[in-house]
Design an enzyme around this catalytic site. Structure first.
Site, PDB file in Angstrom:
ATOM      1  N   LEU A   1      45.888  75.667  76.446  1.00 22.74           N
ATOM      2  CA  LEU A   1      46.978  76.583  76.809  1.00 22.74           C
ATOM      3  C   LEU A   1      46.453  77.999  76.936  1.00 22.74           C
ATOM      4  CD1 LEU A   1      49.786  75.338  74.399  1.00 22.74           C
ATOM      5  CD2 LEU A   1      49.716  75.042  76.865  1.00 22.74           C
ATOM      6  N   GLY A   2      45.432  78.318  76.187  1.00 20.75           N
ATOM      7  CA  GLY A   2      44.898  79.669  76.253  1.00 20.75           C
ATOM      8  C   GLY A   2      43.839  79.842  75.198  1.00 20.75           C
TER       9      GLY A   2
ATOM     10  N   ASP B   1      49.199  92.323  64.912  1.00 17.25           N
ATOM     11  CA  ASP B   1      48.755  92.114  66.289  1.00 17.25           C
ATOM     12  C   ASP B   1      49.942  91.820  67.200  1.00 17.25           C
ATOM     13  OD1 ASP B   1      46.888  92.130  68.274  1.00 17.25           O
ATOM     14  OD2 ASP B   1      46.082  90.135  67.857  1.00 17.25           O
TER      15      ASP B   1
ATOM     16  N   LYS C   1      46.171  75.395  67.345  1.00 16.03           N
ATOM     17  CA  LYS C   1      45.200  76.475  67.455  1.00 16.03           C
ATOM     18  C   LYS C   1      43.951  76.064  66.709  1.00 16.03           C
ATOM     19  CE  LYS C   1      45.433  81.004  67.812  1.00 16.03           C
ATOM     20  NZ  LYS C   1      45.771  82.368  67.712  1.00 16.03           N
TER      21      LYS C   1
ATOM     22  N   VAL D   1      43.844  77.457  72.016  1.00 11.48           N
ATOM     23  CA  VAL D   1      45.121  76.818  71.729  1.00 11.48           C
ATOM     24  C   VAL D   1      45.327  75.658  72.698  1.00 11.48           C
ATOM     25  CG1 VAL D   1      47.594  77.152  71.462  1.00 11.48           C
ATOM     26  CG2 VAL D   1      46.047  79.037  70.995  1.00 11.48           C
TER      27      VAL D   1
ATOM     28  N   GLY E   1      42.062  83.034  72.718  1.00 14.54           N
ATOM     29  CA  GLY E   1      42.067  84.443  72.336  1.00 14.54           C
ATOM     30  C   GLY E   1      40.866  84.712  71.468  1.00 14.54           C
ATOM     31  N   GLY E   2      40.904  85.854  70.812  1.00 18.14           N
ATOM     32  CA  GLY E   2      39.779  86.240  69.994  1.00 18.14           C
ATOM     33  C   GLY E   2      39.549  85.301  68.820  1.00 18.14           C
ATOM     34  N   PHE E   3      40.570  84.545  68.445  1.00 16.85           N
ATOM     35  CA  PHE E   3      40.437  83.769  67.218  1.00 16.85           C
ATOM     36  C   PHE E   3      40.350  82.276  67.436  1.00 16.85           C
ATOM     37  CE2 PHE E   3      41.781  87.857  66.010  1.00 16.85           C
ATOM     38  CZ  PHE E   3      41.041  88.106  64.883  1.00 16.85           C
ATOM     39  N   GLY E   4      40.411  81.850  68.650  1.00 17.65           N
ATOM     40  CA  GLY E   4      40.269  80.423  68.874  1.00 17.65           C
ATOM     41  C   GLY E   4      41.033  79.988  70.098  1.00 17.65           C
TER      42      GLY E   4
END
Ligand SMILES: *[C@@H]1O[C@H](CO)[C@@H](O)[C@H](O)[C@H]1NC(C)=O
Ligand SMILES: *[C@@H]1O[C@H](CO)[C@@H](O)[C@H](O)[C@H]1NC(C)=O
Ligand SMILES: *[C@@H]1O[C@H](CO)[C@@H](O)[C@H](O)[C@H]1NC(C)=O
Ligand SMILES: *[C@@H]1O[C@H](CO)[C@@H](O)[C@H](O)[C@H]1NC(C)=O
Ligand SMILES: *[C@@H]1O[C@H](CO)[C@@H](O)[C@H](O)[C@H]1NC(C)=O
Length: 677
Positions: free
Chosen positions: A369-370, A487, A392, A377, A372-375
């Site tokens: 799905l996407g 955030d 996630k 999804v 980001g900086g943390f992992g």
């Protein structure tokens, strides 16, 4: 010690005697009449169990399960009269029970349990966690519940005005107690009753007496350790008119729930009388909790041999049972590492890696799905329930203490608000996997930046802003602890099928107790949403969240990211851009024209002005989230601030938004994380 005793007893006692004693012990364990019952242990007891509740082989009633964050209900199957139907007066009753709460980690509490009087033995609508499996958030407090409970609460929920994390309370139709007191018992002293504190989560068995005198409407609750006789002064003594709460016939039982940090809730004995005093429990006959504390009362010295012998045998039987239980518990501990694969609607639970692997098609890219900086999804679907989830996957998480991790998950999982993405569970292994509700419409940024296929109209945008304000207000002010999100930005706002907005990604949220300061070693957040003071102190506060929320309001209204780079390479800060329009007296023109013509100019201007107010460089000048919500609801007029003052403030701290060295490699809206400058 045990091994030495067993052969000794076996020599003294023939098998026949042993059998006879065991069978009489079992026969006396439970008895009941039409108006009362007593269970000294629950061997063969007729109890209606629900959820996680179970009667253990040793006769212990266990309300919780180590692997599920579930409710446990145990009710006596037959109702008792609680109301005099001719006079309409609530009837008297009395009950006494022995319970023990054994926490998973010493001194770390999970949720408590409650003695319950209910119109029905089936309270399946009850939610776990802070609702004790009694109520859910919609009918908590509803007078139609007709539930009376005595809560043994081991977590402080400030939204329910809990006094501490170790109290006893009288609840009528709501988990907000009518009266409550820290768990303690009275002893006589020359100056009157002196209350000694008790820790509900000590793991030691304790006895409770609940007595209601219908005539005088007196409701008393008394608690004491097992080795103490009933204290002469009750802990709670309230006058409660229960005539409009009780029905002719009511059921009695126990409700309980744990959280991600589990505690075992045991009931070891229970006596009840709907008329007169409940019979005293036979403490020497009740089962012992696995690995629990030896009851003081069962070791009475100076008794004639004829009594000592049967007690010895009972002890032997009990220790054998305890031995078996210890083995069982050990086994269960091993078993609990194989986590359950069961779909529940509540709280965070542990998932098997396998389950999530299958649900996401092996974390296949087509389910991505996407990232980001943390992992990354992934979208997934649980096989059994067909429930759609978002997983996630965080590959490089710091392996801090297991305890810290679980307590964090349990905190996040206990947050419940319609404008927060619900954390359903987690799996912890090589990767940390967090499981959330799946949000069909995805993240908000897709609808406002770039060239959205479905640009949102103003009513949708205004609703989204109000939704997120309400979610953030809950985090800041309405939950038991202050939670700072850290955030807030459009890509962390997710939309359900009806475009209701939910704030997601609590990966960065840390609890911050109202009293203590948040000490951080890293500035985490996203460029353009970072408050100026954050780069100096590195300390996230509710004010820094409000700053980010200001940037969020502006971007949703203007359809622009908070920091953009003009083709010339010059940085453009959204709030300055809005202020320019404001100064020209054409604030409304700062709006995203793609929202179409269906907008209320007052609302658009209100949001833009409020966005500027939240973006003030000086933290103390920004409004709180409760003020923001009141401004948005137009319950409170926005303070009159002239735009000249605003821009003067902004330009007097020229570097306020250059929070990080914006080298040319950073494009707009990129998550950053690095040490404070
Ligand atoms: C806990 O609950 C799960 C799911 O209902 C069940 O499979 C498991 O056997 C229970 N554990 C114990 C110890 O009862
Ligand atoms: C638990 O609390 C007791 C009493 O406050 C304390 O003595 C003990 O060390 C604590 N145990 C742990 C593991 O923190
Ligand atoms: C809460 O409980 C009530 C009464 O049992 C039920 O009607 C309602 O659907 C429940 N709400 C939720 C959110 O489960
Ligand atoms: C007993 O507990 C209460 C509430 O937690 C606390 O205020 C009090 O100081 C404690 N008393 C003692 C003697 O520890
Ligand atoms: C208790 O409440 C009932 C119903 O609300 C009322 O009729 C009755 O008078 C009350 N009893 C007393 C003693 O106040």
């Amino acid at each position: 010690m045990l091994q030495k005793l067993i052969p000794l007893f076996l020599v003294i006692i023939t098998k026949g005697v042993l059998l006879a004693v065991v069978s009489t012990a079992l026969a006396t364990a439970a008895s009941s009449t039409n108006s009362s019952f007593i269970f000294n242990g629950f061997q063969d007891a007729n109890i209606r169990l629900n959820g996680a509740a179970k009667i253990e082989p040793g006769g212990i009633l266990r309300l919780t399960n180590t692997t599920t964050n579930d409710v446990g209900h145990a009710f006596y199957p037959k109702p008792f009269p609680f109301l005099n139907s001719s006079s309409g007066e609530a009837l008297s009753f009395s009950t006494s029970f022995v319970f023990a709460i054994v926490p998973q980690f010493q001194n770390l509490s999970s949720h408590g349990l409650a003695f319950t009087i209910s119109p029905s033995p089936d309270i399946s609508a009850g939610f776990p966690d802070q609702y004790f499996g009694l109520f859910n958030m919609t009918h908590n407090g509803n007078p139609k519940n007709r539930i009376v409970a005595v809560e043994l609460d081991t977590i402080q929920n400030k939204e329910f005005y809990d006094i501490n994390n170790n109290h006893v309370g009288i609840d009528v139709n709501s988990v907000i107690s009518l009266s409550s007191a820290p768990a303690s018992y009275a002893v006589r002293s020359s100056t009157g009753p002196l209350f000694h504190n008790l820790s509900l989560i000590s793991g030691k068995p304790m006895r409770i007496w609940v007595e209601h005198d219908g005539k005088n409407m007196q409701f008393n609750v008394t608690i004491a350790p097992l080795d103490v006789v009933k204290p002469y002064v009750p802990l709670l003594s309230s006058i409660v008119n229960l005539s409009s709460v009780f029905l002719d016939q009511m059921f009695v039982g126990f409700c309980s729930s744990t959280g991600a940090i589990y505690g075992m809730h045991y009931i070891l004995g229970w006596s009840f009388s709907s008329n007169g005093n409940a019979e005293d429990l036979d403490l020497s006959n009740i089962p012992q909790i696995p690995g629990g504390v030896v009851q003081e009362n069962s070791r009475k010295p100076n008794k004639p041999l004829s009594i000592v012998l049967p007690i010895g045998i009972t002890l032997l039987v009990l220790s054998t049972v305890a031995g078996v239980l210890i083995v069982l518990v050990r086994r269960r501990k091993n078993f609990s590492e194989v986590m359950q694969d069961r779909d529940t609607v509540y709280g965070p639970r542990r998932f098997l890696y396998r389950t999530l692997y299958r649900a996401t098609g092996g974390f296949s890219n087509k389910n991505l799905l996407g990232s980001g900086g943390f992992g990354k999804v992934y979208k997934g679907q649980l096989q059994k329930s067909k429930k759609e989830i978002a997983v996630k996957r965080i590959s490089e998480y710091s392996r801090q203490g297991m305890k810290e991790f679980i307590s964090e998950i349990s905190t996040i999982g206990r947050l419940r608000h319609r404008n927060l993405v619900q954390l359903l569970g987690y799996s912890q292994g090589r990767d940390l996997l967090l499981v959330y509700d799946y949000m069909p419409k995805g993240s908000l940024d897709k609808y406002i930046f770039g060239r959205p296929q479905e640009p949102l109209n103003w009513p949708q945008r205004f609703k989204i802003i109000k939704d997120i304000a309400s979610g953030l207000l809950y985090l800041h002010e309405e939950w038991e602890q202050t939670v700072i999100h850290r955030d807030i930005k459009a890509s962390n706002v997710l939309l359900d099928a009806e475009f209701n907005a939910k704030l997601g990604d609590f990966g960065l949220a840390r609890q911050l107790d109202r009293e203590s300061n948040a000490h951080t070693t890293r500035v985490i957040g996203t460029l353009g949403y970072l408050a100026p003071e954050l780069s100096i102190s590195g300390k996230a506060t509710t004010n820094t969240d409000v700053f980010a929320f200001g940037a969020f309001m502006l971007e949703v209204t203007c359809g622009k990211r908070p920091v953009q780079f003009r083709t010339s390479g010059v940085q453009m800060v959204l709030v300055d851009w809005v202020l320019e329009y404001w100064m020209k007296g054409e604030l409304i023109e700062a709006r995203d024209k793609r929202m179409g013509g269906d907008f209320a100019a007052v609302e658009v201007e209100l949001v833009l002005r409020l966005g500027c107010l939240c973006s003030l460089p000086e933290a103390a000048s920004r409004p709180s989230m409760s003020q923001v919500v009141q401004y948005l609801e137009r319950n409170l007029p926005l303070p009159e601030i002239s735009v000249c003052n605003l821009s003067a403030l902004n330009s007097s701290t020229p570097n306020h938004r250059l929070v990080v060295d914006v080298s040319s490699t950073i494009s707009d809206g990129v998550p950053i994380s690095g040490p404070p400058s």
